[in-house]
Design an enzyme around this catalytic site. Structure first.
Site, PDB file in Angstrom:
ATOM      1  N   ASN A  32      -7.233  -2.508 -61.369  1.00  0.00           N
ATOM      2  CA  ASN A  32      -6.175  -2.115 -60.765  1.00  0.00           C
ATOM      3  C   ASN A  32      -6.732  -1.534 -59.328  1.00  0.00           C
ATOM      4  O   ASN A  32      -6.494  -0.366 -59.102  1.00  0.00           O
ATOM      5  CB  ASN A  32      -5.436  -1.107 -61.544  1.00  0.00           C
ATOM      6  CG  ASN A  32      -4.003  -0.907 -60.895  1.00  0.00           C
ATOM      7  OD1 ASN A  32      -3.631   0.437 -60.553  1.00  0.00           O
ATOM      8  ND2 ASN A  32      -3.384  -1.967 -60.579  1.00  0.00           N
ATOM      9  N   HIS A  37     -11.418   1.768 -54.412  1.00  0.00           N
ATOM     10  CA  HIS A  37     -12.664   0.899 -54.896  1.00  0.00           C
ATOM     11  C   HIS A  37     -13.379   0.135 -54.161  1.00  0.00           C
ATOM     12  O   HIS A  37     -14.517  -0.024 -54.148  1.00  0.00           O
ATOM     13  CB  HIS A  37     -11.848  -0.078 -55.977  1.00  0.00           C
ATOM     14  CG  HIS A  37     -11.200   0.718 -57.224  1.00  0.00           C
ATOM     15  ND1 HIS A  37      -9.901   0.825 -57.604  1.00  0.00           N
ATOM     16  CD2 HIS A  37     -11.935   1.376 -58.432  1.00  0.00           C
ATOM     17  CE1 HIS A  37      -9.713   1.701 -58.523  1.00  0.00           C
ATOM     18  NE2 HIS A  37     -10.913   2.047 -59.098  1.00  0.00           N
ATOM     19  N   GLY A 149     -17.371   6.736 -57.470  1.00  0.00           N
ATOM     20  CA  GLY A 149     -16.720   7.850 -56.514  1.00  0.00           C
ATOM     21  C   GLY A 149     -16.559   9.154 -57.061  1.00  0.00           C
ATOM     22  O   GLY A 149     -16.695   9.646 -58.035  1.00  0.00           O
ATOM     23  N   MET A 186      -7.008   8.967 -53.765  1.00  0.00           N
ATOM     24  CA  MET A 186      -6.461   7.486 -54.217  1.00  0.00           C
ATOM     25  C   MET A 186      -6.767   7.471 -55.873  1.00  0.00           C
ATOM     26  O   MET A 186      -7.846   7.578 -56.061  1.00  0.00           O
ATOM     27  CB  MET A 186      -6.994   6.398 -53.425  1.00  0.00           C
ATOM     28  CG  MET A 186      -6.488   6.228 -52.137  1.00  0.00           C
ATOM     29  SD  MET A 186      -7.337   4.912 -51.032  1.00  0.00           S
ATOM     30  CE  MET A 186      -6.567   5.155 -49.723  1.00  0.00           C
ATOM     31  N   SER A 188      -5.755   5.053 -59.489  1.00  0.00           N
ATOM     32  CA  SER A 188      -4.760   3.903 -60.008  1.00  0.00           C
ATOM     33  C   SER A 188      -3.563   4.637 -60.574  1.00  0.00           C
ATOM     34  O   SER A 188      -2.485   3.982 -60.858  1.00  0.00           O
ATOM     35  CB  SER A 188      -5.540   3.086 -60.815  1.00  0.00           C
ATOM     36  OG  SER A 188      -6.662   2.420 -60.350  1.00  0.00           O
TER      37      SER A 188
END
Ligand code: PAF
Length: 288
Positions: A32, A37, A149, A186, A188
């Protein structure tokens, strides 16, 4: 770009590269994919000539009642997003390929301490699932470096510690959090937000900024004494904007322990629910 569904297919590619003396950078994901990413992939491509991205929604890191069944699975769109940006192999195994002895493996990687605080308190077993799957992925991919991340700050600290404790020959690289224009990190899980909740969601980042400003404005001798009040003010602010705050904690950025007199690098970490979405974020504060 090759798509490997099996450990053997992935290992065959890795073997060819190692024979040729080429280094491998690895980006583990649950798919996703969003721009956050893709920025990890760009960092990986700058790190090594060969890039592997894994896409695997890992059942072991979801507690019963969490969103494992509904977690968005968008493999076709993910493969499209990854093509043409320097990825050599996407490793997208089925659950049985990753857990060949069954979905409840007897052998797991469990970290004490770091895994039990902050998000580990509200998601018992979550980080055991993460360390177990990342250790397996490291064994399968055998990367020289792996990019994670910084939004998942505690996860990154745990992976660094696991690599040190278990002597994995992998360099762990943290990559800065990517944000929407209004500051929302950010994730998902942002897609679980309704339109109204989406307008409120950046308050998480703003609350961290206000807490960071309060820490920075405190005279050095008073920071330790003010931490509890700053955390509470941040929790209250999140509640005012409709969050169910889980925690806001000011910690030592290196150890994630409660800061001592000597802590110069701090991080403020927060988690909370907004409707159906559980959101996390963090902000570094360096004392000068
Ligand atoms: O951060 C994630 O997406 C996951 O926790 C990870 C590292 C891919 C392990 O499943």
């Amino acid at each position: 770009m090759e798509v490997a569904r099996t450990r053997d297919a992935l290992r065959a590619a890795g073997h060819r590269w190692r024979e040729a003396g080429e280094k491998i950078a690895f980006v583990p994901t649950m798919g996703n994919l969003h721009a956050g990413h893709l920025s990890l992939v760009t960092a990986a491509a700058a790190e090594a000539p060969r890039v592997v991205v894994s896409i695997f929604v890992n059942p072991l890191q979801f507690a019963p009642g969490e969103d494992f069944d509904t977690y968005p699975r968008t493999l076709d769109a993910d493969l499209e997003a990854l093509s043409g940006i320097g990825v050599d192999v996407v490793f997208a195994p089925a659950v049985a390929e990753m857990y060949p002895t069954g979905p409840d493996p007897a052998t797991r990687v469990r970290m004490t301490g770091l895994s039990d605080i902050l998000c580990g308190r509200s998601r018992p077993g979550h980080f055991d699932g993460v360390t177990t799957v990342v250790a397996k992925l490291f064994n399968i991919v055998q990367p020289d470096s792996a990019i994670f991340g910084e939004k998942d700050y505690q996860q990154l600290a745990i992976i660094r510690r696991m690599v040190a404790d278990l002597c994995f020959p992998v360099t762990v690289i943290g990559h800065p959090t990517q944000r929407e224009a209004d500051g929302l990190a950010m994730s998902s899980r942002n897609q679980y937000l309704t339109a109204d909740e989406r307008l409120l969601a950046p308050e998480l980042h703003r609350t961290l900024e206000a807490a960071a400003a309060a820490v920075s404005a405190s005279p050095e001798a008073e920071i330790a004494g003010r931490i509890v009040a700053i955390q509470q003010a941040a929790m209250d602010n999140l509640a005012r904007f409709g969050f169910e705050p889980e925690y806001v904690e000011i910690r030592d950025a290196g150890t994630l322990a409660v800061p001592g007199e000597e802590s110069r690098q701090l991080v403020i970490l927060a988690a909370g629910r907004l409707g159906a979405a559980r959101l996390i974020d963090n902000l570094r504060v360096d004392l000068i």
